[in-house]
Structures are given as C-alpha cells and as structure tokens.
Design an enzyme around this catalytic site. Structure first.
Site, PDB file in Angstrom:
ATOM      1  N   ARG A  80       0.850  -1.206   0.000  1.00 42.47           N
ATOM      2  CA  ARG A  80       0.000   0.000   0.000  1.00 42.47           C
ATOM      3  C   ARG A  80       0.877   1.243   0.000  1.00 42.47           C
ATOM      4  O   ARG A  80       1.448   1.625   1.011  1.00 42.47           O
ATOM      5  CB  ARG A  80      -0.908  -0.008   1.242  1.00 42.47           C
ATOM      6  N   ARG A  88       0.899  -6.926  -9.457  1.00 37.56           N
ATOM      7  CA  ARG A  88       1.409  -6.350  -8.196  1.00 37.56           C
ATOM      8  C   ARG A  88       1.512  -7.392  -7.086  1.00 37.56           C
ATOM      9  O   ARG A  88       1.965  -7.083  -5.992  1.00 37.56           O
ATOM     10  CB  ARG A  88       0.540  -5.167  -7.747  1.00 37.56           C
ATOM     11  N   HIS A 131       0.314   3.187 -10.561  1.00 37.60           N
ATOM     12  CA  HIS A 131      -0.666   3.693  -9.573  1.00 37.60           C
ATOM     13  C   HIS A 131       0.094   4.460  -8.477  1.00 37.60           C
ATOM     14  O   HIS A 131       0.248   3.991  -7.355  1.00 37.60           O
ATOM     15  CB  HIS A 131      -1.374   2.457  -8.999  1.00 37.60           C
ATOM     16  N   ASP A 134     -12.255   9.862  -6.717  1.00 35.18           N
ATOM     17  CA  ASP A 134     -11.889   8.659  -7.474  1.00 35.18           C
ATOM     18  C   ASP A 134     -12.313   8.899  -8.921  1.00 35.18           C
ATOM     19  O   ASP A 134     -13.460   8.655  -9.294  1.00 35.18           O
ATOM     20  CB  ASP A 134     -12.582   7.430  -6.863  1.00 35.18           C
ATOM     21  N   GLU A 183      -2.316   8.707 -11.225  1.00 41.18           N
ATOM     22  CA  GLU A 183      -1.926   7.442 -11.854  1.00 41.18           C
ATOM     23  C   GLU A 183      -1.824   7.606 -13.374  1.00 41.18           C
ATOM     24  O   GLU A 183      -2.739   8.139 -14.002  1.00 41.18           O
ATOM     25  CB  GLU A 183      -2.961   6.370 -11.486  1.00 41.18           C
TER      26      GLU A 183
END
Ligand code: BG6
Length: 304
Positions: A74, A103, A172, A216, A275
């Site tokens: 994270r 990932r 990201h 978002d 991103e």
C-alpha cells in the site's frame, strides 16, 4: 549463503546499487545514485522510494501496508495489470484480484545499469501456467525504473503469443503530501472524467482540482502533464507521461480509509494518487509480436 548473494554477484554495482532484504525480508534493489536514492521491490516491481537530492521520500507508503507475497504493497507505485480495478464481467475472486495480478507476484531482476541519466533497474514478469490459468495470454511485461534527477518508469508490454491481446495498465503512483486538502492539482482543466465516487457519471473538469471529499476519477483522453503544488512542503511535483491516455486521481478520504485494513485510519490527508494509465476504452491492444511502452516521469522542484 543468503538468497540475495547470487543476485548481488550478478547485478550489484558497488556503492551504487545492491539487492537488500527490505520490509519483512522481501528482496529489493536499493539505489544510491548521485542525484537520488531509491528502492524498488522485486515483489510487484514495486517502486517504494524516490528521494532526489537527499529530499524526503516523494512517494507515500502506509504504515499499515502488508509486505507479503500474494498481497499488494500500500503506497509507492503498484503496477496494475492486466486489468484495472475490479475485473470487468467476472465476479471478484482470488483468481481475479482487483488491479490484476502483476502487483502480487515476484518479478525477475534482469539488470542494473548506470548512465548519465541515473541508475536503471530492469525487472520482468513473464506469463506462466499460473498467469495463463487466469488470463489466457502469453506476454512479457518489463519495468525499467531510472533513479536520477527524475524518477522515470517505463512499463513495456510485449505480446509473445499467437493471438491478439488487450490489457489495461497503470502506474498507480502514491505521492506524499503535507495535507491533501491544501494541494492544487493542475493540468486537467477542461478534461472529461468518469467520477467513480459519484455513480460513474461523466463530468467536465472545471479549473484546477482541489480535494475536498472522497475522490476517485478516471480522466479521459488526456496526455497532459500534471503538477501537484504542496504549499506546506513548498514543493511542486510534476508528472509527465508518454503513451498514456488516462490519468486517475484518487484519495479515499475518511470512510474508505477506515474500511481498508492495510491503510491507517488517519493517513488519508498525507497522500494523493495520480496514476499514469491506459484503462477502459484506452486499454492496449497488441497483435502477436507487438510491444507497447508507457512512461511516467516524476520530478520535484521548489514552488515558484
Ligand atoms: C484506484 C481506484 O486506482 O485504486 C480506486 O480508482 C481504488 O477505485 C484504489 O479504490 C485502490 O485500490 P486497491 O485495490 O489498491 O485498494
């Protein structure tokens, strides 16, 4: 003998780049280039630190991050591939993890090279029986990370199979900020975006972006350079890119942060994701043998 010894014997550059045991023993390449210090994990080819000119980390990392094979880190720069967000048309399951499998897997360290631009670490993920079981394509995904005055990341996808493939991809990137509520994001005025925090409605961006709630957004059809102005740290982060048609801007705000076990409840003001990606209709389609490169170039300067 440590499991890192053969990697160091092959790739280390004395006093410049070594493979070390990072968090919870995960192997990572630590770079002390003349212009910057950096860290990239083999797990996920995940860039975890970029400190130009002795500055603090430009990249944010959660204190609550997991550091485990099979789990995402994270913060830093997770690579989303071959899908972005929940997999379309497939119910969530361990075979279809959010943001894809790249990932979650250990990548192969291919090389470390020094040049006038800095120190470049190259890592690769190659299709295997495990990846073909969930995504039926042959591919090589390479990540070239250069730590220098800029952090330059190039994700290179080659279709090594005999049929066409289509994949989404994202770098990201989590940026470390003093207080996201005071940051100004420039470069996307006039661009349309899909507001994932408001029922996926498509909207135009009016002027610069400020973060005042859960955010978002998938910005559509944009190749623009974006800047983040942090008045408290008195610095401007610049994100330039090549061959990327989307920019995603994400901050979970209060409730979403609380709901994520690997994200501290009070950590959301210290970060913003901007991103560099190709997602949805901008996903990359490759014929057999074709290659695609997507690059993000990050730099930091004092606020003018
Ligand atoms: C962003 C998405 O890119 O990543 C968000 O737009 C998502 O919808 C966020 O919540 C974090 O995703 P994850 O899987 O790392 O928790």
């Amino acid at each position: 003998m440590s499991t890192l010894d053969p990697l160091n014997a092959r790739h280390a550059i004395p006093a410049i780049a070594q493979v070390i045991a990072g968090q919870d023993g995960l192997p990572a390449v630590h770079v002390t280039a003349p212009a910057a210090e950096g860290l990239v994990y083999l797990h996920g080819a995940h860039v975890a630190a970029f400190k130009p000119h002795g500055a603090p980390n430009v990249l944010w990392l959660s204190q609550k991050s997991l550091w485990q094979p099979g789990k995402p880190i994270r913060g830093g720069v997770p690579i989303c591939f071959p899908w972005f967000g929940p997999r379309q048309g497939v119910p969530a399951s361990p075979d279809s993890p959010p943001h894809g499998f790249a990932r979650l897997l250990a990548w192969e360290l291919q090389s470390i090279q020094q040049s006038t631009h800095g120190v470049t670490v190259a890592l690769a993920l190659t299709s295997s029986d495990a990846t073909r079981a969930v995504w039926p394509h042959d591919f090589v995904l390479r990540h070239h990370v250069t730590f220098g005055p800029q952090l330059v990341m190039t994700l290179e996808l080659t279709n090594t199979g005999t049929s066409p493939l289509t994949a989404e991809e994202a770098l990201h990137t989590y940026f470390a900020l003093a207080d996201v509520k005071q940051v100004q994001v420039n470069g996307l005025a006039g661009t349309r975006y899909v507001d994932k925090a408001d029922g996926f409605k498509e909207k135009p961006q009016m002027g610069l972006i400020t973060i005042t709630a859960e955010t978002d957004r998938v910005y559509l059809d944009t190749t623009a350079t974006v800047t983040l102005d942090d008045p408290i740290q008195r610095r401007r982060i610049t994100i330039a890119k090549d061959n990327s048609r989307n920019t995603v801007v994400w901050n979970p705000w209060i409730a979403k942060a609380k709901a994520m076990p690997d994200f501290g409840d009070d950590e959301w003001p210290g970060m913003l994701c901007v991103e560099t990606c190709n997602v949805g209709p901008a996903a990359v389609s490759l014929a057999p043998g074709q290659t695609h490169h997507m690059t993000a170039r990050l730099s930091v300067a004092p606020l003018p």
